[in-house]
Write a protein that holds these residues in place. Structure first.
Motif, mmCIF file in Angstrom:
data_model
loop_
_atom_site.group_PDB
_atom_site.id
_atom_site.type_symbol
_atom_site.label_atom_id
_atom_site.label_comp_id
_atom_site.label_asym_id
_atom_site.label_seq_id
_atom_site.Cartn_x
_atom_site.Cartn_y
_atom_site.Cartn_z
ATOM 1 N N LYS A 66 -7.462 6.616 -3.456
ATOM 2 C CA LYS A 66 -7.091 7.690 -2.128
ATOM 3 C C LYS A 66 -6.217 8.453 -2.814
ATOM 4 O O LYS A 66 -6.093 9.523 -2.596
ATOM 5 C CB LYS A 66 -6.585 7.070 -1.127
ATOM 6 N N ALA A 67 -5.046 7.886 -3.480
ATOM 7 C CA ALA A 67 -3.926 8.550 -4.044
ATOM 8 C C ALA A 67 -4.377 9.541 -5.348
ATOM 9 O O ALA A 67 -3.913 10.882 -5.145
ATOM 10 C CB ALA A 67 -2.832 7.844 -4.754
ATOM 11 N N VAL A 90 0.755 -1.250 0.023
ATOM 12 C CA VAL A 90 -0.059 0.115 -0.001
ATOM 13 C C VAL A 90 0.998 1.257 0.051
ATOM 14 O O VAL A 90 0.724 2.319 -0.846
ATOM 15 C CB VAL A 90 -1.000 0.012 1.275
ATOM 16 N N TRP A 91 1.784 1.328 0.988
ATOM 17 C CA TRP A 91 2.633 2.228 1.003
ATOM 18 C C TRP A 91 3.591 2.588 -0.245
ATOM 19 O O TRP A 91 3.293 3.599 -0.875
ATOM 20 C CB TRP A 91 3.632 2.452 2.172
ATOM 21 N N SER A 92 4.057 1.474 -0.701
ATOM 22 C CA SER A 92 4.890 1.651 -2.118
ATOM 23 C C SER A 92 4.096 2.089 -3.278
ATOM 24 O O SER A 92 4.405 2.984 -4.058
ATOM 25 C CB SER A 92 5.474 0.211 -2.249
ATOM 26 N N PHE A 93 2.778 1.710 -3.410
ATOM 27 C CA PHE A 93 1.874 2.074 -4.428
ATOM 28 C C PHE A 93 1.489 3.489 -4.293
ATOM 29 O O PHE A 93 1.524 4.480 -5.347
ATOM 30 C CB PHE A 93 0.618 1.202 -4.334
ATOM 31 N N ALA A 94 1.283 3.893 -3.269
ATOM 32 C CA ALA A 94 0.882 5.314 -2.944
ATOM 33 C C ALA A 94 2.118 6.038 -3.114
ATOM 34 O O ALA A 94 1.887 7.270 -3.835
ATOM 35 C CB ALA A 94 0.397 5.751 -1.520
ATOM 36 N N TYR A 95 3.034 5.877 -2.798
ATOM 37 C CA TYR A 95 4.329 6.654 -2.991
ATOM 38 C C TYR A 95 4.745 6.417 -4.557
ATOM 39 O O TYR A 95 5.045 7.689 -5.211
ATOM 40 C CB TYR A 95 5.637 6.102 -2.191
ATOM 41 N N PHE A 96 4.607 5.600 -5.330
ATOM 42 C CA PHE A 96 4.812 5.477 -6.799
ATOM 43 C C PHE A 96 3.865 6.677 -7.476
ATOM 44 O O PHE A 96 4.144 6.995 -8.436
ATOM 45 C CB PHE A 96 4.488 4.195 -7.228
#
Length: 186
Positions: free
Chosen positions: A79-80, A30-36
């Motif tokens: 959300k992103a 989740v964190w990696s995808f949001a950061y991406f």
């Protein structure tokens, strides 16, 4: 995890324990995808928290029509993209307004395409920031704020001819900078 998780959808089970297990299993994804998608660590932190709050609230609505990971990453993407469309980020982050609003719509582009577009935009704006101030300001006023030649001339207190000349030179310099960065593999 999928089948194991589905057995706990019956009411009365400790949702907190299930959430803890989901965070442990999918938190990094989740964190990696949001950061991406956002290219911002602080945004990825906030989005990850919002995702797991949404998962906690909607835990019993998961019907198993997709994989659990897919369901959680869909929430992450939404959300992103909502974060990227927010008024704060549009006003603060250079380049977000520069892209067409359609590119930011979830239905018009895949998450990968949105991320690639953002990366391209970021690269172009890095090159714009390397231009001399007099060229940089006409580029920003013309392409970011979409002012007419007359409006730019009035804003800078120069003639329209000067604006056109600076814009022409800025485009040539941008072309050279982009070619140079492409050669260097940046």
């Amino acid at each position: 995890m999928e089948k194991h998780y589905l057995q706990f959808l019956a009411s009365g089970y400790d949702r907190g324990a299930v959430l803890e297990e989901l965070m442990s299993e999918y938190g990094n994804d989740v964190w990696s995808f949001a950061y991406f998608l956002t290219k911002r660590r602080d945004a990825a932190d906030d989005i990850a928290q919002e995702v797991f709050l949404a998962v906690y609230k909607r835990m019993y609505t998961f019907r198993g029509e997709s994989s659990l990971k897919g369901w959680i990453l869909t929430i992450t993407r939404n959300k992103a993209l909502n974060y990227l469309k927010g008024s704060f980020i549009r006003k603060v982050v250079l380049g977000t307004d520069w892209q067409k609003k359609k590119e930011m719509e979830p239905s018009s582009a895949s998450a990968e395409q949105v991320a690639l577009d953002r990366e391209t935009s970021r690269h172009v704006w890095e090159q714009v920031m390397r231009l001399p101030l007099k060229h940089r300001e006409v580029v920003v006023l013309a392409f970011h704020y979409e002012l007419s030649m007359a409006e730019i001339a009035a804003s800078l207190q120069v003639s329209e001819g000067t604006v056109k000349s600076r814009l022409h030179r800025a485009k040539r310099k941008m072309e050279a900078l982009l070619k140079q960065s492409e050669k260097e593999g940046i």
